[in-house]
Scaffold this motif. Sequence first.
Motif, PDB file in Angstrom:
ATOM      1  N   GLU A 145      -0.218  -7.738  -5.797  1.00 41.52           N
ATOM      2  CA  GLU A 145      -1.500  -7.420  -5.177  1.00 41.52           C
ATOM      3  C   GLU A 145      -2.173  -8.688  -4.642  1.00 41.52           C
ATOM      4  O   GLU A 145      -2.795  -8.661  -3.586  1.00 41.52           O
ATOM      5  CB  GLU A 145      -2.413  -6.718  -6.186  1.00 41.52           C
TER       6      GLU A 145
ATOM      7  N   ARG B 136      -0.321  -9.783  -1.526  1.00 40.39           N
ATOM      8  CA  ARG B 136      -0.622  -8.904  -0.392  1.00 40.39           C
ATOM      9  C   ARG B 136      -1.890  -9.376   0.328  1.00 40.39           C
ATOM     10  O   ARG B 136      -1.950  -9.406   1.557  1.00 40.39           O
ATOM     11  CB  ARG B 136      -0.797  -7.462  -0.865  1.00 40.39           C
TER      12      ARG B 136
ATOM     13  N   GLY C 101      -6.292  -5.751  -2.535  1.00 39.27           N
ATOM     14  CA  GLY C 101      -5.484  -5.666  -3.740  1.00 39.27           C
ATOM     15  C   GLY C 101      -6.277  -4.967  -4.819  1.00 39.27           C
ATOM     16  O   GLY C 101      -7.447  -5.286  -5.050  1.00 39.27           O
TER      17      GLY C 101
ATOM     18  N   GLU D  13      -1.958  -4.607 -12.292  1.00 35.16           N
ATOM     19  CA  GLU D  13      -1.818  -4.219 -10.894  1.00 35.16           C
ATOM     20  C   GLU D  13      -1.750  -2.704 -10.767  1.00 35.16           C
ATOM     21  O   GLU D  13      -1.185  -2.018 -11.615  1.00 35.16           O
ATOM     22  CB  GLU D  13      -0.551  -4.835 -10.296  1.00 35.16           C
TER      23      GLU D  13
ATOM     24  N   ARG E  36      -2.173  -0.414   4.049  1.00 29.10           N
ATOM     25  CA  ARG E  36      -1.988   0.479   2.904  1.00 29.10           C
ATOM     26  C   ARG E  36      -2.838   1.727   3.074  1.00 29.10           C
ATOM     27  O   ARG E  36      -4.063   1.644   3.233  1.00 29.10           O
ATOM     28  CB  ARG E  36      -2.382  -0.238   1.617  1.00 29.10           C
TER      29      ARG E  36
END
Length: 481
Positions: A77, A80, A264, A275, A304
């Motif tokens: 996360e 990302r 995240g 996570e 996402r």
Amino acid sequence: MAKAKLQFICQNCGAASPRWQGRCESCGEWNTLVEENAAGGIGGGPARSGRKGRVVPLEPLHGESAEAPRVPTGIAELDRVTGGGFVRGSALLVGGDPGIGKSTLLLQASAALAERGQRVIYISGEEAVAQVRLRAERMGVARAPVALAAETSVEDILTTLEAGPRPALVIVDSVQTLWTEQADSAPGTVTQVRASAQAMIRYAKQSGATVVLVGHVTKDGQIAGPRVVEHMVDAVLYFEGEGGHHFRILRAVKNRFGATDEIGVFEMTGSGLREVPNPSELFLGERNASSPGAAVFAGMEGTRPVLVEIQALVAPSPLGTPRRAVVGWDSGRLAMVIAVLESHCGVRLGPNDVYLAVAGGLKIAEPAADLAVAAALVSSLSGIALPADCVYFGEVSLSGAVRPVVHAAQRLKEAQKLGFARAVLPAASMDKTTNADPGSQGISQLAELVASIAASGSRPAQKAVPDEPVRRRPTVAEVAD
């Protein structure tokens, strides 16, 4: 000898004034102006000298440029949000409310990097080494080879860093506690924060190490200190979360080496942050599908897809001016959706109080939520529950048209993965989606959505309370008028 020029710097916003005054003209705070020497030192330019400048070589715009070398942290996360890991020689600024989990996140990231063979140094200016060790033991990362130090002097920190091998990551918690001898002011002031951050950023650029600075936030949610610090660093990350919720969101508002629309998602547990690879299940975990006024929105956070429930409550107002309360969405956009419903769909929401909330505490800034908000408002006003297996997304224009949105296929795929069989989306987006589910409904006007909700069922009658006036809800026919 020329007389030194003085100026007065506001310790709250960093504005400069040629004379002292009790109140800063920029931010309105009282007793925040502090005298500084403008001719030299921190905040001033270099002293005058007779040295002539040198010719700087000019480079063409085109040419080969290598990708920035990154150091993955191992926390998916965090990688990302940063764009794939920490870039060598970069400086990051992480802000968030007190107790939100900034130190916990960075301690986990430093432990993960140290266990992969990278040299990591964690410098705490707020806690002693023993306190950091207690947190590491609680999180289960006490065995990680992370070098700890409790120091606030910038000169001592830089000397310590230069004495040993070059570290891959240096974490300073926090920048408001640092002080340097180059500035004559207390730690946490604008001058000290600017000077300390500048020294740490210069070390990152010269050595190639990644420096992460933790910053406090003000009551307005902005990182405390001068805004020039946010301009100097390469990335600014905000760690967000509500006190009543157990999840945390890491969001990038500035990133020179990656996108700024990624998030995240973490869950706060007793042993640290965990996570959340599928945040849609977290945001829809406590959903009541049979209640009117709840619509599932299929949104996008960067690359996402995220499904979240939008809740609306429309109630008769006892006040002359009805209330409009919004949590997690733009209040101005809610007013626009209400106006479109009244003008083009005949849904009378003016005399009612309207409360809108994004479940779970997530903040949405995407215009594609207009359709889900309109569906939740009509459902709450009419008392008709929306289908439990349906998601909504689409942008509503002032003319009542439903405009297409991007990434429709990804939104539908995420909805199907979580068991949603139907979707209401713009007709133009449905035409461009090759793998659209047969249960999807494409609409071009908002009035079509209101008509479909009104035709889906009727609200059961309620018993009136004796000796009290009954405040009647509008019928289905009135809503679809």
